[in-house]
Design a protein around this motif. Structure first.
Motif, PDB file in Angstrom:
ATOM      1  N   SER A 243       0.821  -1.205   0.000  1.00 15.43           N
ATOM      2  CA  SER A 243       0.000   0.000   0.000  1.00 15.43           C
ATOM      3  C   SER A 243       0.855   1.255   0.000  1.00 15.43           C
ATOM      4  O   SER A 243       0.410   2.317  -0.433  1.00 15.43           O
ATOM      5  CB  SER A 243      -0.919   0.002   1.231  1.00 15.43           C
ATOM      6  N   VAL A 244       2.109   1.120   0.463  1.00 18.12           N
ATOM      7  CA  VAL A 244       3.049   2.235   0.501  1.00 18.12           C
ATOM      8  C   VAL A 244       4.455   1.655   0.641  1.00 18.12           C
ATOM      9  O   VAL A 244       4.672   0.729   1.417  1.00 18.12           O
ATOM     10  CB  VAL A 244       2.734   3.212   1.659  1.00 18.12           C
ATOM     11  N   SER A 245       5.414   2.206  -0.096  1.00 20.42           N
ATOM     12  CA  SER A 245       6.756   1.636  -0.107  1.00 20.42           C
ATOM     13  C   SER A 245       7.678   2.307   0.908  1.00 20.42           C
ATOM     14  O   SER A 245       8.726   2.849   0.575  1.00 20.42           O
ATOM     15  CB  SER A 245       7.361   1.742  -1.511  1.00 20.42           C
ATOM     16  N   SER A 246       7.264   2.269   2.158  1.00 23.78           N
ATOM     17  CA  SER A 246       8.044   2.834   3.259  1.00 23.78           C
ATOM     18  C   SER A 246       7.683   2.087   4.529  1.00 23.78           C
ATOM     19  O   SER A 246       6.516   1.731   4.737  1.00 23.78           O
ATOM     20  CB  SER A 246       7.747   4.323   3.413  1.00 23.78           C
ATOM     21  N   CYS A 247       8.650   1.874   5.378  1.00 24.86           N
ATOM     22  CA  CYS A 247       8.536   0.927   6.485  1.00 24.86           C
ATOM     23  C   CYS A 247       7.368   1.183   7.442  1.00 24.86           C
ATOM     24  O   CYS A 247       6.417   0.423   7.501  1.00 24.86           O
ATOM     25  CB  CYS A 247       9.843   0.909   7.259  1.00 24.86           C
ATOM     26  N   SER A 248       7.426   2.244   8.240  1.00 26.40           N
ATOM     27  CA  SER A 248       6.377   2.501   9.225  1.00 26.40           C
ATOM     28  C   SER A 248       5.004   2.689   8.577  1.00 26.40           C
ATOM     29  O   SER A 248       4.011   2.097   9.033  1.00 26.40           O
ATOM     30  CB  SER A 248       6.722   3.718  10.083  1.00 26.40           C
TER      31      SER A 248
END
Length: 498
Positions: A66-71
């Motif tokens: 859904s989003v390419s970033s960890c948190s």
């Protein structure tokens, strides 16, 4: 007559919940993992335990974060809401300090109210604690992340402890820290030396490291094929051998505790691999994720591959469906919250004929300084990216900035040498506001069709679909960059932007 109506009502309720089964859930998330496995046709690496899991799973060919970033990604995995809806816009730790809205409901809260025991082992990296509170937690907030996220022997023991401490249904979330980079660590670029048996790096009892020469590895076409990149991938592969063997240990614990045949196992990852064009990007290498779903009650599709398009926001509805728990009714900023994802359990019965042919993603920040909002729709043929802040250069995440692969590209560019990359740094930094790619013909997403007169109908239809999703998920950025959101209406800025 009353009895007949009662019987019919019971039958209807049963049919509505026909997918739900009694049992448990083990959700496994790799950290910055991608498609470096034999399951996804990478023959350069050996992943015997992942292979074994796939033999009793349905493998999703087109799964997307859904989003390419960890948190932000972990928040979407545990809430079923995209990051722009749940409020976890960027990284949680240190001075970045992003966290979800206080009213958000996450899986551990939803399940706890139904009497399901919850636990997390490994990387948490989200907040606030009141939103993401598990019954039992072994995470970086109290322990060394190396020990709870990479020491697979310790993780195995914690899994055993959690499963056997009580009876009744459970939800266990195991979040590996492998194969994330270990920037500046004595254990190597990917902590590939941690626990390798040498006196300096200690011993992980259950891990037998696998090593690869530079000639052995496979360099994906979206990366520069250089010695620096190959050395990077070689170290990553060794770390992946620890992740692979760790997955084997988790499955063995399910078997030893008598829960292999009553537990739904889902494996996926948070974002793309920590290399250029992947992590923090929403091109195919940044959005695409592995996804395996193993149900002991749906054996007919074991070992098969699905062409359905799924999202990490589908994980929450899948797990709720499994336990027969309804999504709670609640509001964020006076607006009713609804899931945009859906249960993947029906995929385990048969390949659907429709309804699984597109996914959406959004990205706003990674680190606090990395403001580069994007909104994306990906269907079976096209990807449309809306770069809301495209006037600024695309920002580079710290772990990628100091990586051998990207540093080599920087040095080669500064010295006017061939980079062996399919794009220049300038092309990478500066992007059009709208990017439309025919991924069926252009897998590297090189030719932007957004201004091509032959694709305007496709562009406009995809823009409409994207706008509908932004409205449905209450996206605060839905008027940007061409307007300002005020009381649900976009006030135009007349700045020649959409």
């Amino acid at each position: 007559m009353f009895e007949l109506k009662t019987i019919l009502l019971i039958a209807v309720v049963y049919l509505l919940r026909c997918e739900a089964k009694s049992g448990n859930v083990l959700l496994i998330i790799g950290d910055d993992d991608g498609f470096a496995s034999q399951v996804y046709n990478n023959t350069a690496i050996k992943t015997p335990h992942f292979n074994k899991l796939s033999e009793r799973s349905l493998t999703i060919k087109h799964a997307y974060t859904s989003v390419s970033s960890c948190s932000p990604s972990r928040s979407a995995i545990l809430t079923g809401l995209p990051q722009h809806q749940n409020g976890q816009y960027g990284l949680h730790h240190s001075f970045h300090h992003f966290q979800s809205f206080d009213k958000v409901q996450s899986l551990p809260l939803m399940l706890k109210s139904s009497g399901i025991r919850t636990g997390i082992i490994g990387k948490k990296h989200i907040g606030p604690d009141t939103v993401y509170k598990f019954d039992h937690e072994w995470t970086e907030e109290e322990y060394s992340l190396l020990q709870v996220g990479r020491n697979i022997t310790n993780m195995k023991n914690l899994v055993h402890k959690f499963i056997t401490m009580d009876s009744g249904p459970f939800f266990l979330y195991v979040a590996f820290n492998d194969p994330h980079r270990c920037t500046g660590s004595k254990y190597g670029e990917f902590c590939e030396k941690f626990g390798n048996g040498s006196p300096e790096f200690g011993v992980i009892e259950d891990w037998k490291p696998t090593y690869y020469s530079l000639d052995d590895v496979y360099v994906p076409p979206y990366l520069p094929d250089t010695p620096a990149t190959r050395a990077d991938i070689s170290a990553q592969y060794t770390t992946l051998s620890r992740l692979d063997q760790g997955i084997g240990l988790l499955l063995k614990e399910l078997e030893l505790t008598g829960h292999l045949n009553d537990t739904l196992v889902i494996y996926s990852a948070d974002n793309g691999i920590p290399f250029p064009n992947a992590k923090t990007n929403l091109y195919e290498p940044g959005m695409g994720e592995p996804m395996l779903i193993s149900s002991p009650y749906h054996t007919s599709r074991w070992g098969e591959v699905s062409d359905s398009f799924t999202s990490t926001t589908d994980i929450v509805p899948t797990i709720l469906n499994w336990f027969g728990v309804d999504f709670p009714k609640y509001k964020i900023f006076s607006r009713n919250v609804q899931l945009s994802g859906k249960s993947m359990l029906p995929l385990l019965n048969a390949e659907p004929k429709s309804g699984w042919n597109s996914v959406y993603s959004s990205h706003d920040l990674h680190e606090v300084t990395m403001y580069y909002p994007m909104r994306v729709i990906r269907n079976q043929q096209y990807r449309l990216i809306h770069n809301l802040n495209n006037g600024a250069p695309y920002p580079i995440a710290l772990d990628i900035m100091v990586s051998p692969t990207f540093n080599d590209t920087l040095h080669r560019t500064s010295e006017n040498k061939t980079t062996n990359w399919f794009k220049t740094l300038h092309q990478y930094y500066y992007r059009d506001e709208w990017e439309l790619f025919d991924v069926s013909k252009d897998p590297l997403e090189v030719k932007n069709l957004a201004k091509d007169v032959n694709y305007q109908n496709i562009l406009n239809e995809m823009k409409k679909d994207l706008a509908k999703w932004q409205e449905a998920t209450d996206d605060p950025w839905r008027c940007v960059p061409g307007g300002v959101l005020y009381q649900g209406t976009c006030l135009p800025l007349y700045n020649n932007r959409d």
